[in-house]
Motif scaffolding. Sequence first.
Motif, PDB file in Angstrom:
ATOM      1  N   ASP A   1       0.795  -1.232   0.000  1.00 36.61           N
ATOM      2  CA  ASP A   1       0.000   0.000   0.000  1.00 36.61           C
ATOM      3  C   ASP A   1       0.827   1.280   0.000  1.00 36.61           C
ATOM      4  O   ASP A   1       0.330   2.353   0.331  1.00 36.61           O
TER       5      ASP A   1
ATOM      6  N   TYR B   1      -1.930   4.191   0.723  1.00 42.42           N
ATOM      7  CA  TYR B   1      -3.320   3.878   1.051  1.00 42.42           C
ATOM      8  C   TYR B   1      -3.347   3.494   2.525  1.00 42.42           C
ATOM      9  O   TYR B   1      -2.762   2.498   2.931  1.00 42.42           O
TER      10      TYR B   1
ATOM     11  N   ALA C   1      -6.756   7.134   0.009  1.00 39.96           N
ATOM     12  CA  ALA C   1      -5.558   7.279  -0.814  1.00 39.96           C
ATOM     13  C   ALA C   1      -4.988   8.677  -0.591  1.00 39.96           C
ATOM     14  O   ALA C   1      -5.722   9.659  -0.596  1.00 39.96           O
TER      15      ALA C   1
ATOM     16  N   PHE D   1      -5.107   3.225  -6.630  1.00 41.26           N
ATOM     17  CA  PHE D   1      -5.666   2.290  -5.650  1.00 41.26           C
ATOM     18  C   PHE D   1      -7.050   1.804  -6.037  1.00 41.26           C
ATOM     19  O   PHE D   1      -7.442   0.696  -5.654  1.00 41.26           O
TER      20      PHE D   1
END
Length: 76
Positions: A30, A46, A51, A73
């Motif tokens: 992420d 994220y 985001a 994302f």
Amino acid sequence: MNTPAATVDLEAKSVSLAGSTYAIRPLAPDTFTVLVEGVPVGRIVYTFGAANGVPEGEAVSEDMLTLIAEAWFAAI
């Protein structure tokens, strides 16, 4: 306000936005580095269901990186 549309290319690991192409490279789960012509311009993260874009310098704004993050994302 007109928000530019971002186009994600998962195969090329890139996002096109406002006439520029941003390469996306993983750092951690992420978390990704965003590059323009091989030069890091920021990170996208994220976390907690959102985001976020974090600029590294003044080449790309936080708002632009956040648009890139939201598109990326949403696509992965």
